[in-house]
Design an enzyme around this catalytic site. Structure first.
Site, mmCIF file in Angstrom:
data_model
loop_
_atom_site.group_PDB
_atom_site.id
_atom_site.type_symbol
_atom_site.label_atom_id
_atom_site.label_comp_id
_atom_site.label_asym_id
_atom_site.label_seq_id
_atom_site.Cartn_x
_atom_site.Cartn_y
_atom_site.Cartn_z
ATOM 1 N N HIS A 62 -7.026 9.338 -2.039
ATOM 2 C CA HIS A 62 -6.594 9.186 -0.681
ATOM 3 C C HIS A 62 -7.616 9.996 0.215
ATOM 4 O O HIS A 62 -7.751 9.189 1.410
ATOM 5 C CB HIS A 62 -5.214 9.959 -0.848
ATOM 6 N N LYS A 100 -2.396 5.928 -3.948
ATOM 7 C CA LYS A 100 -3.567 6.554 -3.654
ATOM 8 C C LYS A 100 -3.139 7.902 -4.705
ATOM 9 O O LYS A 100 -2.304 8.825 -4.152
ATOM 10 C CB LYS A 100 -3.692 6.954 -2.191
ATOM 11 N N ASP A 159 1.565 -1.229 0.049
ATOM 12 C CA ASP A 159 0.530 0.692 0.420
ATOM 13 C C ASP A 159 1.281 1.443 0.617
ATOM 14 O O ASP A 159 1.385 1.219 1.084
ATOM 15 C CB ASP A 159 -0.769 -0.062 1.133
ATOM 16 N N TYR A 202 2.348 10.086 1.027
ATOM 17 C CA TYR A 202 4.189 9.661 1.699
ATOM 18 C C TYR A 202 4.793 10.037 1.256
ATOM 19 O O TYR A 202 6.475 9.996 1.786
ATOM 20 C CB TYR A 202 3.555 8.083 1.692
HETATM 21 N N1 LIG Z 1 -5.357 5.676 4.688
HETATM 22 C C1 LIG Z 1 -4.627 6.507 5.077
HETATM 23 O O1 LIG Z 1 -5.327 8.113 5.877
HETATM 24 C C2 LIG Z 1 -3.669 5.379 6.531
HETATM 25 C C3 LIG Z 1 -3.797 7.186 7.533
HETATM 26 C C4 LIG Z 1 -2.699 5.898 8.147
HETATM 27 C C5 LIG Z 1 -2.579 4.873 7.962
HETATM 28 N N2 LIG Z 1 -2.657 4.450 6.188
HETATM 29 C C6 LIG Z 1 -1.632 3.215 6.119
HETATM 30 O O2 LIG Z 1 -1.538 1.820 6.400
HETATM 31 C C7 LIG Z 1 -0.811 1.301 6.964
HETATM 32 C C8 LIG Z 1 -0.545 0.754 8.844
HETATM 33 O O3 LIG Z 1 0.200 2.186 9.317
HETATM 34 P P1 LIG Z 1 -0.252 1.823 10.902
HETATM 35 O O4 LIG Z 1 0.293 2.947 11.234
HETATM 36 O O5 LIG Z 1 -1.321 0.930 10.853
HETATM 37 O O6 LIG Z 1 0.603 -0.104 10.765
HETATM 38 P P2 LIG Z 1 0.936 -0.898 12.506
HETATM 39 O O7 LIG Z 1 1.045 -2.171 11.988
HETATM 40 O O8 LIG Z 1 -0.548 -0.990 12.379
HETATM 41 O O9 LIG Z 1 0.991 0.075 13.459
HETATM 42 C C9 LIG Z 1 2.626 0.655 13.231
HETATM 43 C C10 LIG Z 1 2.833 1.000 14.618
HETATM 44 O O10 LIG Z 1 2.854 -0.432 15.477
HETATM 45 C C11 LIG Z 1 4.126 -1.141 15.672
HETATM 46 N N3 LIG Z 1 4.576 -2.319 15.189
HETATM 47 C C12 LIG Z 1 4.036 -3.067 13.927
HETATM 48 N N4 LIG Z 1 4.923 -4.257 14.235
HETATM 49 C C13 LIG Z 1 4.415 -4.963 15.695
HETATM 50 C C14 LIG Z 1 4.503 -5.724 16.288
HETATM 51 N N5 LIG Z 1 5.007 -7.325 15.704
HETATM 52 N N6 LIG Z 1 5.303 -5.635 17.677
HETATM 53 C C15 LIG Z 1 4.815 -4.267 18.372
HETATM 54 N N7 LIG Z 1 4.677 -3.151 17.715
HETATM 55 C C16 LIG Z 1 4.474 -3.380 16.477
HETATM 56 C C17 LIG Z 1 5.098 0.059 14.888
HETATM 57 O O11 LIG Z 1 6.265 -0.202 16.050
HETATM 58 P P3 LIG Z 1 7.874 0.345 15.168
HETATM 59 O O12 LIG Z 1 7.539 1.722 14.392
HETATM 60 O O13 LIG Z 1 8.783 0.628 16.350
HETATM 61 O O14 LIG Z 1 8.390 -0.621 13.848
HETATM 62 C C18 LIG Z 1 4.145 0.956 14.141
HETATM 63 O O15 LIG Z 1 4.829 1.975 15.673
HETATM 64 C C19 LIG Z 1 0.246 2.806 6.654
HETATM 65 O O16 LIG Z 1 1.633 2.095 6.121
HETATM 66 C C20 LIG Z 1 -0.343 3.098 5.623
HETATM 67 O O17 LIG Z 1 -0.560 2.281 3.831
HETATM 68 C C21 LIG Z 1 -3.686 4.620 5.777
#
Ligand SMILES: NC(=O)c1ccc[n+]([C@@H]2O[C@H](COP(=O)([O-])OP(=O)(O)OC[C@H]3O[C@@H](n4cnc5c(N)ncnc54)[C@H](OP(=O)(O)O)[C@@H]3O)[C@@H](O)[C@H]2O)c1
Length: 312
Positions: free
Chosen positions: A119, A86, A52, A57
């Site tokens: 987006h 997006k 994604d 980004y």
């Molecule tokens: N459409 C939108 O507006 C929008 C908004 C936000 C995100 N997104 C998309 O969604 C994706 C996911 O983002 P998210 O922030 O939701 O990702 P996520 O995987 O839910 O959260 C990432 C966070 O979790 C931690 N983490 C990941 N794996 C872990 C594990 N196994 N154990 C403990 N902590 C863990 C990471 O820590 P570390 O940093 O220390 O590794 C980071 O702080 C983004 O990359 C993007 O593509 C879209």
């Protein structure tokens, strides 16, 4: 003990007959360019085939570089991966859609997209500044274009075989309904924040009814602590089933019928987040009964990305 079921290769069918999307997606919202490259390669090596991305980004180049090198090294064909990007808010005017799409493809070093998403439903003043503001810091929106105008330009990309499916992100059911009804090519995917504190049940039911994939971001609650990763219900289930809290949360998301995006930044976490198996029914039900409600990201209300400060 109920025998666990492998969820790693779960596939979500797309409603316009163009195939399917792998439920487990790797999100590329990573500010550091070097980490973008290593994390993308690590995700590919761990087994992720759904990526994604977003022009917002500002790292499509790094993702493209990592995927191209990874595909070559692992002998993976482009068709074996599912790549999304997006359209940003400043490119909603119909005449800006295809140039933005072309620029993303070029940065990603690919010939077609599997999925192109709007987006957010908010149009910003068109131009190169991704975050246009007035002197007082207020966002400059664009009232000269409707979401349907933008959707029509997205449909035209599908008509011409440039992307396989189109969808929306950061949109609520009330805003989605009129687009769904007017669309000639129906949205295949809706990407929104969703986790046990924000289950988006009504939206999920609508999506299931219409065959639209709900793609959940923040399935780990953006990794915030205190938060989902140290929620007592999640931690107790993790201990009981011999998995980590992250694996429990990701399994729950797939089991309830959503696809998900997660952003592990190391090889070990990529393997951990890909290695998910179904939870026993009682554990799944227990998570469904969690009462805490919390939205972590305000983008759905303003079009401006960013986490809501903790403690508010
Ligand atoms: N459409 C939108 O507006 C929008 C908004 C936000 C995100 N997104 C998309 O969604 C994706 C996911 O983002 P998210 O922030 O939701 O990702 P996520 O995987 O839910 O959260 C990432 C966070 O979790 C931690 N983490 C990941 N794996 C872990 C594990 N196994 N154990 C403990 N902590 C863990 C990471 O820590 P570390 O940093 O220390 O590794 C980071 O702080 C983004 O990359 C993007 O593509 C879209």
């Amino acid at each position: 003990m109920i025998e666990s079921t492998d969820l790693r290769l779960t596939k979500m069918p797309l409603n316009n007959g163009v195939g399917w999307m792998p439920a487990l997606g790797f999100g590329t919202l990573i500010p550091d360019p070097a980490v973008t490259i290593t994390a993308t390669r690590d995700a590919l090596n761990a087994g992720f085939r759904h990526f994604d991305c977003a022009e917002r980004y500002r790292n499509e180049r790094e993702v493209g570089e990592a995927l191209e090198a990874g595909f070559a090294a692992e002998g993976i064909a482009r068709e074996d991966a599912f790549i999304t990007t997006k359209l940003w808010n400043t490119n909603h005017r119909p005449e800006r859609v295809e140039p933005a799409f072309d620029a993303s493809l070029q940065r990603l070093r690919i010939e077609y997209l599997d999925l192109y998403l709007i987006h957010t439903p908010y149009a910003f003043r068109p131009g190169d500044d991704q975050d246009p503001r007035d002197q007082n810091g207020n966002v400059l929106y664009d009232n000269g274009v409707t979401l349907l105008d933008t959707w029509r330009a997205m449909e035209s990309l599908v008509d011409r075989g440039r992307c396989r499916a189109i969808g929306l992100s950061d949109i609520g059911l009330n805003e989605l309904l009129p687009i769904y009804e007017s669309a000639r090519i129906k949205p295949g995917v809706v990407q929104v924040e969703s986790h046990p504190y924000l289950p988006e049940t009504e939206l999920l039911e609508f999506c299931k009814d219409k065959g639209v994939v709900l793609l959940a971001f923040a399935p780990l609650g953006h990794g915030m602590k205190p938060g989902l990763l140290d929620d007592p219900v999640i931690s107790a289930i993790a201990t009981r089933v011999g998995k980590t809290p992250a694996q429990v949360l990701l399994a729950w998301a797939v089991q309830r019928g959503t696809a998900l995006l997660t952003t592990p930044k190391t090889a070990a976490r990529a393997r951990e987040n890909f290695d998910i198996t179904a939870l026993p029914q009682d554990a799944f039900n227990e998570i469904n009964r969690i009462q805490t409600r919390q939205r972590l990201n305000n983008v759905v209300k303003t079009g401006v990305p960013g986490f809501i400060a903790q403690g508010r």
